[in-house]
Design an enzyme around this catalytic site. Structure first.
Site, PDB file in Angstrom:
ATOM      1  N   GLU A   2       0.824  -1.213   0.000  1.00 45.09           N
ATOM      2  CA  GLU A   2       0.000   0.000   0.000  1.00 45.09           C
ATOM      3  C   GLU A   2       0.856   1.261   0.000  1.00 45.09           C
ATOM      4  O   GLU A   2       0.471   2.281  -0.572  1.00 45.09           O
ATOM      5  CB  GLU A   2      -0.941  -0.005   1.208  1.00 45.09           C
ATOM      6  CG  GLU A   2      -1.892  -1.199   1.268  1.00 45.09           C
ATOM      7  CD  GLU A   2      -2.730  -1.390   0.008  1.00 45.09           C
ATOM      8  OE1 GLU A   2      -2.926  -0.402  -0.749  1.00 45.09           O
ATOM      9  OE2 GLU A   2      -3.188  -2.518  -0.234  1.00 45.09           O
TER      10      GLU A   2
ATOM     11  N   HIS B 228       1.665   2.239  -3.588  1.00 49.71           N
ATOM     12  CA  HIS B 228       0.571   3.006  -4.195  1.00 49.71           C
ATOM     13  C   HIS B 228       0.567   4.448  -3.669  1.00 49.71           C
ATOM     14  O   HIS B 228       0.450   5.411  -4.435  1.00 49.71           O
ATOM     15  CB  HIS B 228      -0.783   2.365  -3.864  1.00 49.71           C
ATOM     16  CG  HIS B 228      -1.010   1.031  -4.507  1.00 49.71           C
ATOM     17  ND1 HIS B 228      -0.763   0.797  -5.838  1.00 49.71           N
ATOM     18  CD2 HIS B 228      -1.508  -0.139  -3.993  1.00 49.71           C
ATOM     19  CE1 HIS B 228      -1.086  -0.456  -6.136  1.00 49.71           C
ATOM     20  NE2 HIS B 228      -1.523  -1.040  -5.037  1.00 49.71           N
TER      21      HIS B 228
END
Length: 365
Positions: free
Chosen positions: A20, A23
């Site tokens: 994550e 991203h």
């Protein structure tokens, strides 16, 4: 059991956070507003907001999410934003970043690809630790089993395996997994003995006792890795896990593996528990290094799985963006969102199936 839970949360948490974070960082670099950065699934246990982004820690440590403004047609304060645009004035949300579908397609591709890519980077960094402390095991023949194909083919102790079925191999594990996955098909083995090169076609022999095929040798020569060798063999370690993951997926598609061979969070926790029990007698350092190596495998798996071109996965999103590159205009986000929602529902159904299988396997032992 408590130590297994703690290790599971740490291992899974590091892998998910890495994904994550990839991203998140590339989205910020491209000026995309991140609405939420969440670790875990289920109800929130800790949350706070900073710089227009909600940071959330959820109860179940089995996933995560990085939500962008405008992704799948989801906006925060869309009405206010539309009103500000009509007045030709920047809104507060615009000051925090652009909507996902407002940046160019290559920025979006980089943002989505960054999650799996950061998993590979994490795997490499963790491999530096494992290889640095444990060294690396090379594919050198250690012993020959009498009456098995390796002996009949003329292999000897000290031979260095260089290729299996035309593929270059550098590590013991590459030969081991090729042997373990073999179903009795002939194997082309190329090896080096001193300065001479040889090759042999070996048909593995089936063992009734172990219910698998064997070539008939043990291999492995451990070397210490420092300096450039540390970087080289850490990269080769990641390459090995990438090959193993991709080959397993291919076998799953070919029907050589079944859905019952998949493991979810419960299966992973059980594996961690069994591994800790096996390694614990060798000391805490062995446990730590084994768990770090397990995190390498898990991180590579998460990276590869997320690149599959399936709805709701990063690979599915990348596929839509590649279609956009080819046709010159994006698929309407609302329609793409529906596809990903259906994919998400199917993914949740698969997770439930895998969870059921994991539980059945536990009670079957």
């Amino acid at each position: 059991m408590l130590e297994t839970i703690i290790v599971f949360i740490l291992v899974f948490g590091v892998v998910v956070i890495s994904h994550e974070l990839g991203h998140f960082l590339i989205a910020k670099l491209n000026g995309i507003r991140v609405l939420e950065f969440a670790i875990g699934m289920g109800p929130s246990i800790v949350k706070f907001q900073k710089g227009g982004t909600r940071y959330v820690l959820k109860l179940l440590p089995i996933g995560g999410a990085c939500m962008f403004e405008g992704e799948d047609g989801v906006y925060e304060n869309k009405k206010e934003k539309d009103e500000q645009k009509a007045q030709n004035a920047p809104s507060d949300s615009e000051a925090l970043g652009k909507a996902f579908n407002e940046v160019n397609v290559w920025a979006r591709i980089a943002t989505v690809f960054a999650g799996p890519f950061f998993n590979i980077i994490l795997a490499f960094l963790l491999s530096l630790i494992v290889v640095g402390f444990s060294g690396e095991v090379l594919p050198v023949v250690y012993s020959i089993t009498e009456g098995y194909p390796a002996q009949e083919a003329g292999l000897m102790e000290g031979d260095v395996i260089t290729h299996v079925d035309g593929e270059r191999v550098y590590l013991q594990g590459e030969v081991t997994i090729a042997s373990a996955l073999n179903q009795g098909e002939p194997m082309e083995i190329a090896y080096r003995r001193g300065d001479e090169k040889y090759s042999a076609t070996i048909v593995p022999k089936f063992s009734e006792e172990d219910n698998r095929y064997y070539i008939g040798f043990t291999i492995g020569e451990t070397i210490e890795c420092k300096g450039f060798d540390l970087i080289k063999y850490s990269a080769l370690e990641v390459r090995y896990w990438l090959k193993a993951t991709i080959k397993s997926l291919i076998m799953l598609v070919q029907g050589k593996l079944s859905a019952n061979d998949l493991s979810g969070p419960v299966g992973i926790a059980v594996t961690i528990d069994e591994t800790i029990d096996t390694v614990k007698p060798y000391g805490i350092s062995s446990v730590v290094l084994t768990m770090i190596n397990f995190a390498v495998l898990l991180s590579v798996n998460l990276g590869v799985m997320n690149l599959l071109p399936l709805p709701a996965l990063d690979g599915g999103r990348l596929l839509f963006m590649l279609v956009e590159v080819v046709r010159g205009k994006p698929v309407p986000p609302e329609k793409e969102g529906i596809v990903h929602f259906v994919g998400f529902v199917l993914l949740m159904m698969l997770m439930v199936f895998v969870l059921y299988n994991d539980i059945v396997r536990i009670f079957a032992k």
